[in-house]
Design a protein around this motif. Structure first.
Motif, short mmCIF file in Angstrom:
data_model
loop_
_atom_site.label_atom_id
_atom_site.label_comp_id
_atom_site.label_asym_id
_atom_site.label_seq_id
_atom_site.Cartn_x
_atom_site.Cartn_y
_atom_site.Cartn_z
N ALA A 1 -8.30 6.33 -4.21
CA ALA A 1 -8.02 5.55 -3.07
C ALA A 1 -8.88 4.23 -2.80
N ASP A 2 -8.52 3.23 -2.58
CA ASP A 2 -9.45 1.92 -2.31
C ASP A 2 -9.58 1.50 -0.88
N ASP A 3 -8.67 2.21 0.00
CA ASP A 3 -8.38 1.89 1.37
C ASP A 3 -8.52 3.11 2.47
N ILE A 4 -9.25 3.12 3.46
CA ILE A 4 -9.37 4.09 4.36
C ILE A 4 -8.70 3.98 5.55
N HIS B 1 -2.57 -1.25 -3.81
CA HIS B 1 -3.45 -0.31 -3.09
C HIS B 1 -3.04 1.19 -2.91
N ILE B 2 -4.04 2.15 -2.66
CA ILE B 2 -3.67 3.66 -2.26
C ILE B 2 -4.50 3.97 -1.08
N LYS B 3 -3.98 4.25 0.08
CA LYS B 3 -4.76 4.35 1.35
C LYS B 3 -4.99 5.99 1.39
N ALA B 4 -6.27 6.20 1.65
CA ALA B 4 -6.68 7.62 2.15
C ALA B 4 -6.65 7.73 3.86
N TYR B 5 -5.67 7.82 4.29
CA TYR B 5 -5.39 7.84 5.96
C TYR B 5 -6.32 8.69 6.54
N TRP B 6 -7.51 8.42 6.91
CA TRP B 6 -8.53 9.22 7.41
C TRP B 6 -7.81 10.22 8.78
N THR C 1 0.74 -1.15 0.03
CA THR C 1 -0.08 -0.14 0.27
C THR C 1 0.91 1.32 0.05
N PHE C 2 0.58 2.22 -0.87
CA PHE C 2 1.01 3.66 -0.63
C PHE C 2 0.17 4.47 -0.08
N ILE C 3 0.72 5.20 1.16
CA ILE C 3 0.09 6.17 1.84
C ILE C 3 0.53 7.69 1.76
N PRO C 4 0.11 8.34 1.17
CA PRO C 4 0.68 9.74 1.01
C PRO C 4 0.01 10.29 2.29
N LEU C 5 0.79 11.16 3.01
CA LEU C 5 0.70 11.72 4.50
C LEU C 5 0.88 13.07 4.20
N ALA C 6 -0.24 13.92 4.52
CA ALA C 6 -0.36 15.20 4.66
C ALA C 6 0.61 15.87 5.79
N PHE C 7 1.37 16.89 5.71
CA PHE C 7 2.35 17.42 6.73
C PHE C 7 1.36 18.26 7.45
N HIS C 8 1.50 17.86 9.00
CA HIS C 8 0.88 18.71 10.03
C HIS C 8 1.81 19.40 10.72
N PRO C 9 1.99 20.97 10.41
CA PRO C 9 3.07 21.74 10.87
C PRO C 9 2.88 22.21 12.44
N ASP C 10 1.89 21.91 13.05
CA ASP C 10 1.68 22.55 14.42
C ASP C 10 2.53 21.77 15.34
N ASN C 11 3.23 22.67 16.37
CA ASN C 11 4.29 22.15 17.37
C ASN C 11 5.49 21.44 16.85
#
Length: 383
Positions: free
Chosen positions: A322-325, A301-306, A261-271
């Motif tokens: 995406a096919d995986d949550i 698989h491409i994952k949309a990491y909720w 599975t490939f999981i794109p992760l959006a950067f969260h800059p806080d802290n």
């Protein structure tokens, strides 16, 4: 959606206001591999619906109307870390406020806590602790296997494995063999961040470089250990860096077929030291899913990491490639320390509702994407 209906959907005329997408669409619909330049063009196209249409056509050819999820539990045994990555809000120096390291019994109790429904996967990642020996992690895994023999253990990123090896004065292969023999079943995909040296020197200079990450994954796959792969986007990287990252993953996958599975992760800059950067927008998140599906033609698989992109955006992503949550998670620390405001866990029925409202059919899987059948609080896995 049946396979026939999905195929018919791809035969509807492709329409776009961006003429640059037409030759890319012709490649996609012929099943041809996209190039580096194609990837950059997809990122820079303003026609998000056309990109999504193409990505969804590939997604439905592969998976029809199914959307996968699992019942998993995250365990972070320590947040003590020798690295000082500018992207991280989780790691602490060992004598800093908020630093923790679980005793083995505490880690095993953490695994047992949470919802009453039985988990099928323990997802284990943590900091690069300067004092914990490899044996601590081997004992952690052995103890989990003894107590929960039916649960798949997905443990330790490529970065952690390389760190364990260096501290134990072992090769990467020897370290992975010991982890596998202790009970590790597969590896998560974290720590990849962005492979480009220019970016990596700024955001995570203390970690192994991109080539070392890929070599570690390659070795794991050669030993029969499947893994995931990630990419952290939305910080200081550019479109070319993202495309380069995915094509390097694609090349290793051509060799090993070990990425699930490939999981794109959006950067969260806080802290984090990069908290001056803005968060990603929903448009960026959705486009990243679509481009991932189109470029990574050899990833199942491409994952949309909720947890990262919010349940609402993850729902939309199920129509953009995406096919995986992901799964129930139960307790997530790393991204919430960086300011994530999503729930730290979600029940199985809530994930099923999200999927059905997106017009997809929920499919509970184990880590290896086999069917899970539930009977009250127990489960069986198809083999």
């Amino acid at each position: 959606m049946s396979g026939e209906t999905a195929f018919q959907a791809t035969r509807r005329p492709f329409a776009t206001d961006d003429a640059r997408l037409q030759p890319i669409a012709e490649k996609v619909l012929r099943g041809e591999r996209l190039s580096f330049d194609d990837g950059v063009t997809l990122y820079r196209s303003p026609d998000i619906l056309a990109v999504g249409w193409l990505a969804n056509s590939v997604r439905e050819k592969l998976h029809g109307n199914i959307a996968y999820f699992n019942v998993n539990r995250h365990i972070n045994p320590t947040n003590v870390c020798v690295a000082a990555c500018r992207l991280c809000a989780f790691g602490r120096k060992k004598d800093a406020a908020g630093a923790y390291t679980m005793a083995l019994e505490q880690a095993w109790q953490t695994a047992a806590s949470g919802y009453s429904e039985a988990v099928t996967e323990f997802h284990i990642v943590g900091g690069l602790h300067p004092d914990l020996p490899l044996e601590y992690f081997l004992d952690l895994v052995r103890g989990l296997k003894e107590r929960f023999p039916q649960v798949h253990i997905k443990a330790f990123t490529m970065v952690e494995v390389a760190f364990f090896a260096r501290r134990a004065k072992l090769s990467i292969r020897e370290t992975l063999e010991r982890l596998r023999d202790a009970g590790v079943d597969s590896l998560p995909g974290g720590g990849a961040e962005i492979f480009a040296d220019r970016v990596r020197h700024i955001i995570c200079d203390h970690k192994i470089d991109g080539d070392e990450w890929l070599d570690t994954a390659r070795t794991a796959h050669q030993l029969g250990l499947k893994s995931n792969a990630t990419m952290l986007y939305g910080h200081i990287e550019n479109d070319e860096d993202r495309v380069d990252h995915m094509l390097r993953l694609r090349a290793v996958q051509d060799e090993t077929h070990g990425f699930q599975t490939f999981i794109p992760l959006a950067f969260h800059p806080d802290n984090t030291p990069l908290e001056h950067l803005p968060r990603t927008t929903g448009l960026t998140d959705i486009k990243q899913i679509g481009v991932s599906r189109l470029l990574l033609d050899n990833f199942p698989h491409i994952k949309a990491y909720w947890q990262m992109m919010t349940p609402k955006i993850a729902q939309i992503a199920l129509r953009f490639g995406a096919d995986d949550i992901d799964g129930t998670v139960i307790e997530e620390k790393i991204y919430h320390d960086a300011g994530a405001t999503t729930p730290q866990g979600m029940r199985r029925r809530d994930l099923e509702r999200l999927i059905r409202e997106a017009g997809r059919e929920p499919f509970e899987r184990d880590t290896m994407y086999r069917t899970v059948t539930r009977t009250e609080d127990t489960f069986t896995v198809a083999v």
